[in-house]
Scaffold this motif. Structure first.
Motif, PDB file in Angstrom:
ATOM      1  N   THR A 181       0.826  -1.212   0.000  1.00 30.36           N
ATOM      2  CA  THR A 181       0.000   0.000   0.000  1.00 30.36           C
ATOM      3  C   THR A 181       0.861   1.263   0.000  1.00 30.36           C
ATOM      4  N   THR A 182       1.996   1.246   0.681  1.00 30.35           N
ATOM      5  CA  THR A 182       2.893   2.393   0.672  1.00 30.35           C
ATOM      6  C   THR A 182       3.510   2.578  -0.714  1.00 30.35           C
ATOM      7  N   ASN A 191      -4.844  -2.131 -11.076  1.00 33.34           N
ATOM      8  CA  ASN A 191      -4.984  -3.307 -10.218  1.00 33.34           C
ATOM      9  C   ASN A 191      -5.477  -2.906  -8.828  1.00 33.34           C
ATOM     10  N   ALA A 192      -6.544  -2.140  -8.823  1.00 29.23           N
ATOM     11  CA  ALA A 192      -7.164  -1.658  -7.591  1.00 29.23           C
ATOM     12  C   ALA A 192      -8.676  -1.830  -7.714  1.00 29.23           C
ATOM     13  N   GLN A 209     -17.297   6.588  -4.657  1.00 33.24           N
ATOM     14  CA  GLN A 209     -17.406   7.708  -5.584  1.00 33.24           C
ATOM     15  C   GLN A 209     -16.094   8.353  -5.997  1.00 33.24           C
ATOM     16  N   GLY A 210     -15.182   8.574  -5.092  1.00 33.47           N
ATOM     17  CA  GLY A 210     -13.909   9.169  -5.469  1.00 33.47           C
ATOM     18  C   GLY A 210     -13.919  10.673  -5.653  1.00 33.47           C
ATOM     19  N   ILE A 211     -15.015  11.334  -5.335  1.00 32.96           N
ATOM     20  CA  ILE A 211     -15.030  12.794  -5.294  1.00 32.96           C
ATOM     21  C   ILE A 211     -15.692  13.178  -3.975  1.00 32.96           C
ATOM     22  N   GLN A 240      -6.926   3.929  -1.758  1.00 29.99           N
ATOM     23  CA  GLN A 240      -5.819   4.854  -2.017  1.00 29.99           C
ATOM     24  C   GLN A 240      -5.990   5.545  -3.359  1.00 29.99           C
ATOM     25  N   LEU A 241      -6.418   4.801  -4.364  1.00 27.98           N
ATOM     26  CA  LEU A 241      -6.653   5.394  -5.683  1.00 27.98           C
ATOM     27  C   LEU A 241      -7.721   6.474  -5.579  1.00 27.98           C
TER      28      LEU A 241
END
Length: 158
Positions: free
Chosen positions: A41-42, A76-77, A83-85, A117-118
């Motif tokens: 993840t890092t 690859n996530a 939603q991501g916003i 994280q993405l």
């Protein structure tokens, strides 16, 4: 890889990315340049940070022509339908041609640490995931299918 296409007043900054899956011997945390105690993840977060920094640096270089930026590829996530916003930061989305699709859909309901994280990187850098939010993909079709399983691992970010 990042390329810049420039024609008259239009500048398009395109980034193509492939991040191997966690189980791969080529996973970011397995690379010889990574610290031995670096987690996947890092390492994944570091790759995303470098991608967005490079794109934003190019945006500044062409700022006088309001460049359009797009990052796409196999991250690859798993993001599921998250939603991501920011929930209260949809003004730009509502003023765009994506307004019909302000909510994102996905055929893949899974989300994982890389996906979160993405989404955080997308949100923090002012991008938006197009998958499941545009005319060509209103339902968030799967981008990967193998051995009876399917998921969304490839994304287009604007």
């Amino acid at each position: 890889m990042i390329i810049v296409l420039s024609c008259a007043n239009l500048v398009l900054i395109l980034a193509n990315i492939y991040i191997p899956p966690t189980s791969s011997k080529y996973a970011p945390s397995s690379m010889p340049t990574c610290s031995t105690n670096m987690t996947d993840t890092t390492a994944f977060a570091n790759i995303l940070q470098l991608l967005f920094e490079d794109m934003l640096r190019l945006q500044c270089a062409y700022n006088d022509r309001a460049p359009v930026m797009c990052a796409m590829g196999d991250f690859n996530a798993h993001t599921g339908s998250l939603q991501g916003i920011l929930q209260n930061d949809t003004t730009w989305l509502l003023n765009s041609k994506l307004s019909t699709f302000s909510k994102r859909f996905s055929c893949d309901t899974r989300h994982d640490a890389r996906g979160r994280q993405l989404l955080a990187a997308v949100r923090d850098n002012g991008f938006c995931i197009l998958n499941g939010r545009c005319w060509g993909d209103p339902l968030g079709a799967c981008t990967y299918q193998a051995r009876g399983a399917s998921s969304v691992l490839d994304y287009v970010l604007i």
